[in-house]
Design a protein around this motif. Structure first.
Motif, PDB file in Angstrom:
ATOM      1  N   VAL A 214       0.861  -1.242   0.058  1.00 37.09           N
ATOM      2  CA  VAL A 214      -0.077   0.148  -0.172  1.00 37.09           C
ATOM      3  C   VAL A 214       0.966   1.131   0.011  1.00 37.09           C
ATOM      4  CG1 VAL A 214      -1.702   1.233   1.448  1.00 37.09           C
ATOM      5  CG2 VAL A 214      -2.015  -1.202   1.012  1.00 37.09           C
ATOM      6  N   ALA A 215       1.995   1.005   0.772  1.00 36.99           N
ATOM      7  CA  ALA A 215       2.869   2.464   0.836  1.00 36.99           C
ATOM      8  C   ALA A 215       3.518   2.642  -0.348  1.00 36.99           C
ATOM      9  CB  ALA A 215       3.944   2.087   2.185  1.00 36.99           C
ATOM     10  N   ALA A 216       3.979   1.370  -1.102  1.00 36.28           N
ATOM     11  CA  ALA A 216       4.659   1.760  -2.410  1.00 36.28           C
ATOM     12  C   ALA A 216       3.590   2.271  -3.557  1.00 36.28           C
ATOM     13  CB  ALA A 216       5.060   0.264  -2.927  1.00 36.28           C
ATOM     14  N   GLY A 217       2.457   1.761  -3.172  1.00 35.79           N
ATOM     15  CA  GLY A 217       1.163   2.443  -4.262  1.00 35.79           C
ATOM     16  C   GLY A 217       1.042   3.797  -3.900  1.00 35.79           C
ATOM     17  N   GLN A 218       1.353   4.234  -2.913  1.00 32.68           N
ATOM     18  CA  GLN A 218       1.097   5.776  -2.383  1.00 32.68           C
ATOM     19  C   GLN A 218       2.324   6.654  -2.869  1.00 32.68           C
ATOM     20  OE1 GLN A 218      -1.942   6.901  -1.585  1.00 32.68           O
ATOM     21  NE2 GLN A 218      -2.735   5.092  -1.494  1.00 32.68           N
ATOM     22  N   PHE A 219       3.290   6.026  -3.169  1.00 28.70           N
ATOM     23  CA  PHE A 219       4.377   6.749  -3.396  1.00 28.70           C
ATOM     24  C   PHE A 219       4.480   7.702  -4.690  1.00 28.70           C
ATOM     25  CE2 PHE A 219       8.878   7.224  -5.807  1.00 28.70           C
ATOM     26  CZ  PHE A 219       9.379   7.798  -4.797  1.00 28.70           C
ATOM     27  N   ARG A 220       4.809   8.943  -4.692  1.00 25.79           N
ATOM     28  CA  ARG A 220       4.557   9.916  -5.866  1.00 25.79           C
ATOM     29  C   ARG A 220       6.156  10.447  -6.009  1.00 25.79           C
ATOM     30  NH1 ARG A 220      -0.117   8.625  -7.456  1.00 25.79           N
ATOM     31  NH2 ARG A 220      -1.647   8.796  -6.046  1.00 25.79           N
ATOM     32  N   GLY A 221       6.340  10.537  -7.482  1.00 29.07           N
ATOM     33  CA  GLY A 221       7.744  10.916  -7.926  1.00 29.07           C
ATOM     34  C   GLY A 221       7.529  12.613  -7.588  1.00 29.07           C
ATOM     35  N   PRO A 222       8.738  13.106  -7.982  1.00 26.02           N
ATOM     36  CA  PRO A 222       8.822  14.763  -7.842  1.00 26.02           C
ATOM     37  C   PRO A 222       7.652  15.448  -8.459  1.00 26.02           C
ATOM     38  CG  PRO A 222      10.587  13.796  -9.387  1.00 26.02           C
ATOM     39  CD  PRO A 222       9.498  12.701  -8.912  1.00 26.02           C
ATOM     40  N   ASP A 223       7.353  16.568  -8.149  1.00 25.87           N
ATOM     41  CA  ASP A 223       6.419  17.534  -8.559  1.00 25.87           C
ATOM     42  C   ASP A 223       7.053  18.329  -9.423  1.00 25.87           C
ATOM     43  OD1 ASP A 223       4.224  18.929  -8.876  1.00 25.87           O
ATOM     44  OD2 ASP A 223       4.570  20.231  -7.208  1.00 25.87           O
ATOM     45  N   TYR A 224       7.028  17.891 -10.776  1.00 26.72           N
ATOM     46  CA  TYR A 224       7.755  18.663 -12.043  1.00 26.72           C
ATOM     47  C   TYR A 224       7.239  20.218 -12.199  1.00 26.72           C
ATOM     48  CZ  TYR A 224      10.482  14.588 -13.182  1.00 26.72           C
ATOM     49  OH  TYR A 224      11.404  13.457 -13.197  1.00 26.72           O
ATOM     50  N   ARG A 225       5.669  19.999 -12.018  1.00 28.90           N
ATOM     51  CA  ARG A 225       5.008  21.544 -12.193  1.00 28.90           C
ATOM     52  C   ARG A 225       5.516  22.443 -11.308  1.00 28.90           C
ATOM     53  NH1 ARG A 225       0.959  20.200 -16.305  1.00 28.90           N
ATOM     54  NH2 ARG A 225       0.417  17.894 -16.094  1.00 28.90           N
ATOM     55  N   GLY A 226       5.793  22.047  -9.921  1.00 31.04           N
ATOM     56  CA  GLY A 226       6.051  23.057  -8.898  1.00 31.04           C
ATOM     57  C   GLY A 226       7.541  23.414  -9.054  1.00 31.04           C
ATOM     58  N   LEU A 227       8.234  22.271  -9.461  1.00 35.35           N
ATOM     59  CA  LEU A 227       9.829  22.828  -9.577  1.00 35.35           C
ATOM     60  C   LEU A 227      10.077  23.498 -10.782  1.00 35.35           C
ATOM     61  CD1 LEU A 227      11.351  19.090  -9.219  1.00 35.35           C
ATOM     62  CD2 LEU A 227      11.425  21.018  -7.533  1.00 35.35           C
ATOM     63  N   ILE A 228       9.214  23.553 -12.063  1.00 38.42           N
ATOM     64  CA  ILE A 228       9.247  24.335 -12.903  1.00 38.42           C
ATOM     65  C   ILE A 228       8.786  25.631 -12.621  1.00 38.42           C
ATOM     66  CG2 ILE A 228       8.205  24.851 -15.223  1.00 38.42           C
ATOM     67  CD1 ILE A 228       8.222  21.694 -15.925  1.00 38.42           C
ATOM     68  N   ARG A 229       7.625  25.833 -12.084  1.00 43.27           N
ATOM     69  CA  ARG A 229       7.291  27.071 -11.576  1.00 43.27           C
ATOM     70  C   ARG A 229       8.331  27.761 -10.601  1.00 43.27           C
ATOM     71  NH1 ARG A 229       2.912  25.211  -8.916  1.00 43.27           N
ATOM     72  NH2 ARG A 229       2.020  24.915 -10.796  1.00 43.27           N
ATOM     73  N   GLN A 230       8.880  27.131  -9.489  1.00 40.73           N
ATOM     74  CA  GLN A 230       9.962  27.715  -9.001  1.00 40.73           C
ATOM     75  C   GLN A 230      11.107  28.214  -9.668  1.00 40.73           C
ATOM     76  OE1 GLN A 230      10.929  24.780  -6.028  1.00 40.73           O
ATOM     77  NE2 GLN A 230       9.076  25.235  -4.601  1.00 40.73           N
ATOM     78  N   ASP A 231      11.462  27.276 -10.703  1.00 39.28           N
ATOM     79  CA  ASP A 231      12.569  27.916 -11.371  1.00 39.28           C
ATOM     80  C   ASP A 231      12.293  28.875 -12.309  1.00 39.28           C
ATOM     81  OD1 ASP A 231      14.096  25.632 -10.392  1.00 39.28           O
ATOM     82  OD2 ASP A 231      14.226  24.477 -12.093  1.00 39.28           O
ATOM     83  N   MET A 232      11.030  28.995 -12.749  1.00 39.31           N
ATOM     84  CA  MET A 232      10.811  30.094 -13.625  1.00 39.31           C
ATOM     85  C   MET A 232      10.833  31.437 -12.861  1.00 39.31           C
ATOM     86  SD  MET A 232       9.866  29.170 -16.788  1.00 39.31           S
ATOM     87  CE  MET A 232       8.480  30.045 -17.251  1.00 39.31           C
ATOM     88  N   GLU A 233      10.288  31.540 -11.382  1.00 35.38           N
ATOM     89  CA  GLU A 233      10.227  32.428 -10.641  1.00 35.38           C
ATOM     90  C   GLU A 233      11.528  32.964 -10.564  1.00 35.38           C
ATOM     91  OE1 GLU A 233       8.082  31.332  -7.324  1.00 35.38           O
ATOM     92  OE2 GLU A 233       6.117  31.399  -8.196  1.00 35.38           O
ATOM     93  N   LEU A 234      12.370  31.965 -10.397  1.00 32.20           N
ATOM     94  CA  LEU A 234      14.061  32.293 -10.018  1.00 32.20           C
ATOM     95  C   LEU A 234      14.556  32.968 -11.353  1.00 32.20           C
ATOM     96  CD1 LEU A 234      16.500  32.213  -7.936  1.00 32.20           C
ATOM     97  CD2 LEU A 234      16.877  29.910  -9.026  1.00 32.20           C
ATOM     98  N   LEU A 235      14.255  32.437 -12.310  1.00 32.28           N
ATOM     99  CA  LEU A 235      14.696  33.062 -13.643  1.00 32.28           C
ATOM    100  C   LEU A 235      14.210  34.538 -13.726  1.00 32.28           C
ATOM    101  CD1 LEU A 235      16.344  32.218 -16.228  1.00 32.28           C
ATOM    102  CD2 LEU A 235      13.995  31.605 -17.159  1.00 32.28           C
TER     103      LEU A 235
END
Length: 157
Positions: free
Chosen positions: A22-43
Motif C-alpha cells: 500500500v505504501a509503495a502504491g502511495q509513492f509519488r515522484g517529484p512534482d515537476y510542475r512545482g519545480l518548473i514554477r519555482q525555477d521560472m520565478e527564480l529565472l
C-alpha cells in the motif's frame, strides 16, 4: 485467547507485506510542475547581466519540461496497455501455481505459528487469480464468438 493472540502476532509479516504494498502504491515522484514554477520565478529574479546562469537555469527548466512530457506519454502508454489487457494463458498458469503452492503449504507442519494466516492468504490468492483467469477466458470466448459471426462487435458500432 492465547491461540488467537499467537495467530495475530504471527500474521504480522503478512500484514507488513500488505502495508508495504500500500505504501509503495502511495509513492509519488517529484512534482515537476512545482519545480518548473519555482525555477521560472527564480529565472525572473536573476538579473539580465547574468547570462550564463540564466542560460543554465533555462536549460534545466527545459529538461524538466521534457521529463514531464515523457512521463505523461509513458503513463498514457501504460494506461492504454492496462485497459486493453484481455487475459491470456499466463493467468491460467498463475492460478495453477497458486493452487500448487497452497497444496504444498497444506503439507507443511500445521503446528507452525504462521501456518493458518498464510493458508488463509493463499486461499484468497487462489480465488482472486481464478477470478482474473475466468474473466480472461470469458473475454476470449466472447471475442471468438464475435469473430465467427462476422467480425463486428458492439464496441465497433
Amino acid at each position: 485467547m492465547v491461540g488467537l493472540a499467537t495467530v495475530a502476532l504471527n500474521s504480522a509479516p503478512i500484514f507488513g507485506g500488505a502495508l508495504l504494498a500500500v505504501a509503495a502504491g502511495q509513492f509519488r515522484g517529484p512534482d515537476y510542475r512545482g519545480l518548473i514554477r519555482q525555477d521560472m520565478e527564480l529565472l525572473e529574479k536573476l538579473p539580465p547581466q547574468d547570462a550564463k546562469r540564466r542560460a543554465d537555469l533555462q536549460r534545466t527548466i527545459e529538461g524538466r519540461i521534457d521529463d514531464l512530457v515523457e512521463a505523461a506519454d509513458r503513463g498514457r502508454v501504460l494506461r492504454r496497455a492496462a485497459l486493453s489487457y484481455r487475459g491470456n494463458w499466463r493467468d491460467g498458469v498463475l492460478v495453477l501455481c497458486a493452487v500448487l503452492f497452497t497444496i504444498v503449504w497444506w503439507n507443511v507442519n500445521h503446528s507452525r505459528d504462521n501456518w493458518l494466516p498464510m493458508f488463509v492468504l493463499l486461499i484468497l490468492l487462489c480465488i482472486v487469480t481464478a477470478a482474473y483467469a475466468f474473466r480472461g477466458m470469458l473475454r476470449t470466448g466472447r471475442s471468438l464468438v464475435h469473430r465467427r459471426r462476422g467480425g463486428h462487435t458492439e464496441e465497433a458500432n
